[in-house]
Design a protein around this motif. Structure first.
Motif, PDB file in Angstrom:
ATOM      1  N   GLN A 122       0.834  -1.197   0.000  1.00 14.95           N
ATOM      2  CA  GLN A 122       0.000   0.000   0.000  1.00 14.95           C
ATOM      3  C   GLN A 122       0.868   1.246   0.000  1.00 14.95           C
ATOM      4  O   GLN A 122       0.588   2.211  -0.705  1.00 14.95           O
ATOM      5  CB  GLN A 122      -0.923   0.009   1.220  1.00 14.95           C
ATOM      6  N   ARG A 134      -2.787  10.683   2.222  1.00 14.55           N
ATOM      7  CA  ARG A 134      -3.278   9.305   2.251  1.00 14.55           C
ATOM      8  C   ARG A 134      -4.457   9.185   3.205  1.00 14.55           C
ATOM      9  O   ARG A 134      -5.468   8.563   2.883  1.00 14.55           O
ATOM     10  CB  ARG A 134      -2.173   8.346   2.682  1.00 14.55           C
ATOM     11  N   ASN A 138      -8.275   8.303   2.093  1.00 17.38           N
ATOM     12  CA  ASN A 138      -8.979   7.166   2.682  1.00 17.38           C
ATOM     13  C   ASN A 138     -10.294   7.608   3.322  1.00 17.38           C
ATOM     14  O   ASN A 138     -11.320   6.937   3.173  1.00 17.38           O
ATOM     15  CB  ASN A 138      -8.086   6.454   3.707  1.00 17.38           C
ATOM     16  N   GLN A 142     -13.877   6.306   2.047  1.00 20.12           N
ATOM     17  CA  GLN A 142     -14.752   5.623   3.005  1.00 20.12           C
ATOM     18  C   GLN A 142     -16.131   6.275   3.035  1.00 20.12           C
ATOM     19  O   GLN A 142     -17.151   5.587   3.073  1.00 20.12           O
ATOM     20  CB  GLN A 142     -14.126   5.623   4.405  1.00 20.12           C
TER      21      GLN A 142
END
Length: 151
Positions: A122, A134, A138, A142
């Motif tokens: 990742q 990052r 994310n 989400q």
């Protein structure tokens, strides 16, 4: 011949969010499939092993729900994991008619190894983003996922 019309003003489809997400998703999926293949398992097997690790010994029907699989398909996946020595089936503590599935020591080691290696992968995949970027990416992904899956 397929002709795709791109608006003269604004962002062309190839720079639009859905297109970019689809392309990145395809790249990530191919990389993930190849990564797991290096460890001798499939994405479905991985999903089942993660569900077992998170839930502990669990019944086959519940495991199918947790892994988002059709209950009819879980048997073949469990057969393959059992044959590979990564999972085992045993009797339920209180109901002899039911079977529970758990990871073997080898299965636990493999899923932990994969988790550590995946974190490195990742980092490589997201190398062009700072840690804060990052986290932000994310969080946004989400939110989008939750909005579409839980709507």
């Amino acid at each position: 011949m397929l002709t795709i019309l791109v608006p003269m003003s604004g962002i062309g489809y190839e720079r639009g969010t859905p297109f970019l997400l689809a392309r990145l998703g395809s790249l990530a999926a191919r990389a993930w499939t190849a990564f797991l293949a290096d460890y001798g398992i499939t994405q479905t097997q991985h999903a089942v092993m993660i569900a077992i690790r998170e839930q502990g010994p669990v019944g086959q029907r519940r495991l199918a729900e947790l892994a988002a699989m059709d209950a009819r398909n879980i048997v073949a996946v469990l057969d393959s994991l059992t044959a590979a020595g990564l999972a085992e089936r045993g009797p339920h503590d209180t109901d002899r008619r039911r079977r529970v599935v758990s990871l073997t020591a080898s299965g636990t080691r493999l899923i932990n190894t994969i988790g550590q290696a995946a974190a490195h992968g990742q980092d490589h995949f997201l190398r062009s983003l700072s840690p804060a970027e990052r986290d932000h990416l994310n969080d946004l992904l989400q939110r989008l996922y939750n909005a579409h899956v839980h709507a």
